[in-house]
Design a protein around this motif. Structure first.
Motif, mmCIF file in Angstrom:
data_model
loop_
_atom_site.group_PDB
_atom_site.id
_atom_site.type_symbol
_atom_site.label_atom_id
_atom_site.label_comp_id
_atom_site.label_asym_id
_atom_site.label_seq_id
_atom_site.Cartn_x
_atom_site.Cartn_y
_atom_site.Cartn_z
ATOM 1 N N ASP A 1 -20.053 27.029 -8.885
ATOM 2 C CA ASP A 1 -19.223 25.813 -9.075
ATOM 3 C C ASP A 1 -19.579 24.708 -8.222
ATOM 4 N N GLN A 2 -20.286 25.043 -7.184
ATOM 5 C CA GLN A 2 -20.535 24.093 -6.093
ATOM 6 C C GLN A 2 -21.701 23.278 -6.741
ATOM 7 N N VAL A 3 -22.772 24.202 -7.334
ATOM 8 C CA VAL A 3 -23.924 23.366 -8.127
ATOM 9 C C VAL A 3 -23.435 22.565 -9.083
ATOM 10 N N VAL A 4 -22.401 22.968 -9.885
ATOM 11 C CA VAL A 4 -21.857 22.046 -11.045
ATOM 12 C C VAL A 4 -21.448 20.687 -10.372
ATOM 13 N N GLU A 5 -20.685 20.706 -9.195
ATOM 14 C CA GLU A 5 -20.009 19.634 -8.562
ATOM 15 C C GLU A 5 -21.500 18.775 -8.111
ATOM 16 N N TYR A 6 -22.555 19.326 -7.762
ATOM 17 C CA TYR A 6 -23.513 18.555 -7.386
ATOM 18 C C TYR A 6 -24.299 17.744 -8.495
ATOM 19 N N LEU A 7 -24.367 18.504 -9.644
ATOM 20 C CA LEU A 7 -24.973 17.911 -10.788
ATOM 21 C C LEU A 7 -24.087 16.806 -11.449
ATOM 22 N N CYS A 8 -22.746 17.126 -11.345
ATOM 23 C CA CYS A 8 -21.919 15.916 -12.044
ATOM 24 C C CYS A 8 -22.100 14.423 -10.929
ATOM 25 N N SER A 9 -22.297 14.836 -9.604
ATOM 26 C CA SER A 9 -22.734 13.450 -8.754
ATOM 27 C C SER A 9 -23.832 13.032 -9.020
ATOM 28 N N LEU A 10 -25.032 13.867 -9.407
ATOM 29 C CA LEU A 10 -26.285 13.204 -9.534
ATOM 30 C C LEU A 10 -26.235 12.643 -11.044
ATOM 31 N N PHE A 11 -25.581 13.241 -12.013
ATOM 32 C CA PHE A 11 -25.257 12.616 -13.229
ATOM 33 C C PHE A 11 -24.485 11.430 -13.352
ATOM 34 N N GLY A 12 -23.466 11.332 -12.582
ATOM 35 C CA GLY A 12 -22.541 10.000 -12.622
ATOM 36 C C GLY A 12 -21.296 10.372 -13.193
ATOM 37 N N VAL A 13 -20.907 11.663 -13.184
ATOM 38 C CA VAL A 13 -19.563 12.084 -13.819
ATOM 39 C C VAL A 13 -18.764 12.727 -12.823
ATOM 40 N N THR A 14 -17.398 12.986 -13.142
ATOM 41 C CA THR A 14 -16.613 13.741 -12.051
ATOM 42 C C THR A 14 -16.167 15.093 -12.707
ATOM 43 N N GLU A 15 -16.319 15.395 -14.138
ATOM 44 C CA GLU A 15 -15.847 16.602 -14.865
ATOM 45 C C GLU A 15 -16.912 17.254 -15.302
ATOM 46 N N SER A 16 -17.021 18.558 -15.396
ATOM 47 C CA SER A 16 -18.164 19.448 -15.719
ATOM 48 C C SER A 16 -18.299 19.401 -17.157
ATOM 49 N N LYS A 17 -17.141 18.984 -17.778
ATOM 50 C CA LYS A 17 -17.174 18.950 -19.406
ATOM 51 C C LYS A 17 -18.165 17.631 -19.852
ATOM 52 N N ASP A 18 -18.388 16.867 -18.870
ATOM 53 C CA ASP A 18 -18.923 15.375 -19.241
ATOM 54 C C ASP A 18 -20.480 15.550 -18.935
ATOM 55 N N LEU A 19 -20.964 16.694 -18.440
ATOM 56 C CA LEU A 19 -22.379 17.089 -18.263
ATOM 57 C C LEU A 19 -23.029 17.435 -19.570
ATOM 58 N N LYS A 20 -24.244 16.543 -19.762
ATOM 59 C CA LYS A 20 -24.782 16.898 -21.169
ATOM 60 C C LYS A 20 -26.219 17.383 -20.617
ATOM 61 N N PHE A 21 -26.280 18.526 -21.291
ATOM 62 C CA PHE A 21 -27.624 19.249 -20.972
ATOM 63 C C PHE A 21 -28.401 19.463 -22.203
ATOM 64 N N THR A 22 -29.723 19.039 -22.349
ATOM 65 C CA THR A 22 -30.685 19.102 -23.292
ATOM 66 C C THR A 22 -31.602 20.371 -23.109
ATOM 67 N N PRO A 23 -31.514 21.468 -23.931
ATOM 68 C CA PRO A 23 -32.637 22.768 -23.601
ATOM 69 C C PRO A 23 -33.817 22.089 -23.706
ATOM 70 N N ILE A 24 -34.964 22.474 -23.195
ATOM 71 C CA ILE A 24 -36.275 22.129 -23.297
ATOM 72 C C ILE A 24 -36.870 22.622 -24.479
ATOM 73 N N GLY A 25 -36.466 23.328 -25.373
ATOM 74 C CA GLY A 25 -36.953 23.694 -26.740
ATOM 75 C C GLY A 25 -36.573 22.500 -27.673
ATOM 76 N N LYS A 26 -35.075 22.447 -27.608
ATOM 77 C CA LYS A 26 -34.662 21.369 -28.386
ATOM 78 C C LYS A 26 -35.226 19.827 -28.012
ATOM 79 N N TYR A 27 -35.275 19.584 -26.899
ATOM 80 C CA TYR A 27 -36.019 18.510 -26.495
ATOM 81 C C TYR A 27 -37.250 18.174 -27.059
ATOM 82 N N SER A 28 -38.175 19.312 -26.909
ATOM 83 C CA SER A 28 -39.548 19.332 -27.418
ATOM 84 C C SER A 28 -39.622 19.043 -28.812
ATOM 85 N N ALA A 29 -38.568 19.797 -29.714
ATOM 86 C CA ALA A 29 -38.728 19.587 -30.955
ATOM 87 C C ALA A 29 -38.424 18.317 -31.389
#
Length: 587
Positions: free
Chosen positions: A267-295
C-alpha cells in the motif's frame, strides 16, 4: 447375441469418438475466435505506467503453448513474450511521452541469464532518457536483485527474504550407478576441457573441468557485481564481502547496506506510485503491461519492401527433430530459401544452442557460408552458443555476445556404451553377434572396444577436432595454433570470449539487428522471423493428431514396445558430438 454386443460396443465407441471430435472442433472454433479477437490493436491510455511483472515467460520467439492431455482432456494454453519485443518496447517507451515511468516486480524471472542481461541493459538506457524505473519485490535472489539494482528506486517488502549467495552450477556423477548396472561407457574425445561425458566415466570432476567452471562462473558473477556496484553506492568488493560473511539477514540489513532504498508494504508502494504519476487515488493509476504495449507500439513497417531476416537457432542441433531442436535438414532449407529471396538484404542468426551432432552442425555451417556470399550475416548469441552452436555461427560477418553468454566449447567427443555385463549379469540375456567382418559389431554396444578400434575412433574424433579448429581459424582470422590454445573443449563466458576473439562486440539481439541494417545500408526495413511460428490453430491440429497417436498407443501395448524399440535401433552406431559439457542452470 455376440453380434448384437459387437454392434452395441461399436456404436458406443463411435458415439464417444464423435463426441470427442466435435468437442475438439468446438474448442478449435473458440480458439480461432479468440485469436481473431486478440489480433486487434490494443488500446493504450494516453498517459500510463509501463508495467513489467514478468508473469509471462520471456522467450526467444513468440510461443503460444497449446497441448491437449489425451487422458484427462485438459488444455494447456499459455503464452510468452519474445525478448526482442520486451527490449524494443522499453526502447520505444523511452521516447514515448505517454509513458511516465516503468514499474517492475522482478522476483519471479522466467528467462535465461543472458536475456536478463539484455533486459537490464534496456532499462539502463531507458533511465538515461530521464524517466524513472521503480522496482518492488517481496523476495530477492541473485538474478532478481541483479535486475532490480538498475532501478532508480529499489523497494523491498519489510518482511521480504533476501538470498544473494553467489552463482553456482551442479554436476551429478553416475559411474558408480552405471558400474552396478554393468554399463561401461567408452569415451573417445579430443579436448582436455571437453567434459560432457565426465559424469558417465568417473566419479569426480576433473581438474580441467573444475578450472573452466570456476573461470566461467567467476566471469559472469564479476560482471554482475560490477554492474550492481555501478548502480548502487558500494563497491563489488564490499558486496562480495557481505555475501561471503552471510551479512544479508533480512530486509533491514539490505536497507542498512544500501542494497535497497525503502522497506515498504504494497500500500505504501501504491502511494508512492500515485505521487509519481500525479494522482491521489490508486484507482487513477493506469498501468500498461509490457506485452500489451509491445503489441501496440512495436510495429513492423509492412510497406517496407526490403527485409532483415532473424533466424532463430534454438535448441540442440540434430539432423532431424522436433520443434524443440534445430533440425539441420529443415534449417538448411530455410537458409537456402532466405539466400534466394532478393527482398531479404541481411540476416541475423540468433543462436541459443548448446550444440549437438557434428554432421548436422556442418550442414548448417555450409548453408551459412553460401548465405554470407550474397548478403551480410550477423550472429547474436543468447544464453548458449557453444560447441555446435559456435560451429554453425563462426563464419558470421560479426558476432554479438552478452557478458553472460556461454560459448566456445570447441571440442569433439563420441560415446559408445558397452552393455554386455548388463545384458548377461543383470538381465540374464545372452546376445550373440553374427558378422561378416572382423569389426562388424564394434559399434553394437554389446561388447568392449578392442584397442585397434579405439585407435580408429580416436583418429576420427581427432580429425573432426582438426576440422573444427581449422573452421574457426579461417572464420576468425586466427591461426590454428591460436584457436587450439583457447579450444580443447573449454567453455568461456561471453566477457572472456570478447577478449580472446571468439566474439566481436558486446550487445544483444536489438544491437545485432541495428548493425545488420547498417551493413546492408538500410534505413527502412521490416523484420521477418524464421522458423515461422505456428498459429494456434496449427498447434491445435497437431495436438489432435498427437492425441490420436497416444490413444492408439495406449490401446495397443505392442505398438508402444515397437515405438520404444525403433528409437533404440536409431541410437546404434557412433555420433560425433560438439556439445556443451553440461546443461547449466545458473541462478
Amino acid at each position: 447375441m455376440k453380434d448384437f454386443l459387437k454392434v452395441l460396443l461399436a456404436s458406443f465407441v463411435g458415439t464417444i469418438l464423435a463426441f470427442l471430435i466435435f468437442g475438439f472442433i468446438g474448442i478449435g472454433m473458440l480458439v480461432g475466435l479468440a485469436s481473431l479477437g486478440s489480433a486487434e490493436e490494443p488500446i493504450i491510455a494516453k498517459e500510463s505506467i509501463l508495467l513489467l511483472d514478468f508473469k509471462a515467460p520471456v522467450t526467444e520467439q513468440k510461443g503460444d503453448k497449446f497441448a491437449i492431455n489425451p487422458i484427462t482432456g485438459d488444455i494447456d494454453m499459455s503464452g510468452s513474450i519474445p525478448l526482442y519485443s520486451v527490449v524494443k518496447a522499453i526502447e520505444v517507451a523511452a521516447e514515448d511521452p505517454g509513458i511516465k515511468f516503468i514499474y517492475m516486480t522482478p522476483e519471479s524471472l522466467n528467462m535465461g541469464i543472458s536475456q536478463i542481461e539484455e533486459v537490464r541493459d534496456a532499462l539502463k538506457k531507458f533511465r538515461s532518457s530521464g524517466k524513472a524505473v521503480v522496482s518492488y519485490s517481496t523476495d530477492l535472489g541473485n538474478d532478481s536483485y541483479y535486475l532490480a539494482s538498475v532501478a532508480d528506486k529499489v523497494i523491498l517488502n519489510p518482511y521480504g527474504d533476501i538470498f544473494i549467495l553467489g552463482l553456482s552450477s551442479n554436476m551429478i556423477f553416475f559411474k558408480d550407478l552405471l558400474d552396478r548396472l554393468g554399463v561401461d561407457v567408452q569415451l573417445i574425445k579430443h579436448g582436455k576441457y571437453k567434459a560432457a561425458a565426465e559424469p558417465f566415466v568417473q566419479n569426480e570432476i576433473s581438474a580441467e573441468n573444475l578450472e573452466q567452471n570456476k573461470r566461467m562462473l567467476g566471469s559472469i558473477w564479476n560482471g554482475w557485481c560490477e554492474e550492481i556496484a555501478e548502480s548502487r553506492d558500494f563497491t563489488s568488493e564490499q558486496f562480495n564481502f557481505w555475501i561471503d560473511n552471510l551479512e544479508f539477514k533480512g530486509a533491514t540489513s539490505a536497507l542498512e547496506k544500501g542494497l535497497v532504498d525503502e522497506l515498504w508494504y504494497s500500500d505504501q508502494v501504491v502511494e508512492y506510485l500515485c505521487s509519481l504519476f500525479g494522482v491521489t487515488e490508486s484507482k487513477d493509476l493506469k498501468f500498461t503491461p509490457i506485452g500489451k504495449y509491445s503489441a501496440a507500439r512495436v510495429k513492423t513497417d509492412l510497406r517496407a519492401k526490403e527485409k532483415i531476416a532473424v533466424v532463430y537457432a534454438n535448441g540442440e542441433i540434430v539432423l532431424e527433430g522436433s520443434d524443440r531442436s534445430i533440425s539441420a535438414v529443415k534449417f538448411s532449407q530455410t537458409l537456402e530459401k532466405i539466400r534466394k529471396d532478393s527482398t531479404i538484404k541481411a540476416v541475423v542468426l540468433r543462436v541459443n544452442s548448446p550444440g549437438g551432432g557434428v554432421t548436422a552442425s556442418e550442414m548448417i555451417h555450409r548453408e551459412i557460408s553460401l548465405l554470407k556470399e550474397v548478403k551480410p550475416v550477423i550472429a547474436s548469441y543468447g544464453d548458449f552458443a557453444a560447441s555446435g552452436g559456435y560451429w554453425i555461427s563462426a563464419k558470421a560477418d560479426k558476432i554479438f555476445a552478452n557478458k553472460s553468454t556461454l560459448t566456445g566449447s570447441i571440442g569433439v567427443f563420441a560415446l559408445i556404451p558397452n552393455l554386455n555385463k548388463t545384458m548377461e549379469k543383470v538381465l540374464h540375456i545372452h546376445p550373440v553377434a553374427i558378422t561378416t567382418n572382423k569389426h562388424g559389431d564394434a559399434l553394437s554396444g554389446m561388447r568392449a572396444l578392442a584397442s585397434t578400434e579405439k585407435e580408429y575412433l580416436q583418429h576420427m574424433v581427432d580429425k573432426t577436432y582438426t576440422n573444427f579448429t581449422t573452421l574457426v581459424a579461417t572464420s576468425r582470422n586466427m591461426s590454428v595454433e591460436q584457436v587450439d590454445m583457447i579450444a580443447q573443449g573449454r567453455v568461456w563466458a561471453g566477457g572472456d570470449a570478447l577478449e580472446i576473439g571468439l566474439a566481436d562486440m558486446e550487445g544483444g539481439l536489438v544491437d545485432a539487428i541495428s548493425y545488420a541494417a547498417e551493413m546492408a545500408g538500410l534505413s527502412k526495413y521490416r523484420l521477418v522471423e524464421y522458423p515461422q511460428v505456428k498459429t494456434t490453430l496449427e498447434k491445435f491440429m497437431e495436438s489432435l493428431s498427437k492425441t490420436g497417436a497416444d490413444i492408439a498407443t495406449i490401446a495397443d501395448p505392442f505398438a508402444y514396445i515397437e515405438r520404444c524399440y525403433s528409437r533404440l535401433k536409431e541410437a546404434t552406431g557412433v555420433i560425433h558430438y560438439a556439445r556443451l559439457p553440461i546443461e547449466y542452470d545458473i541462478r
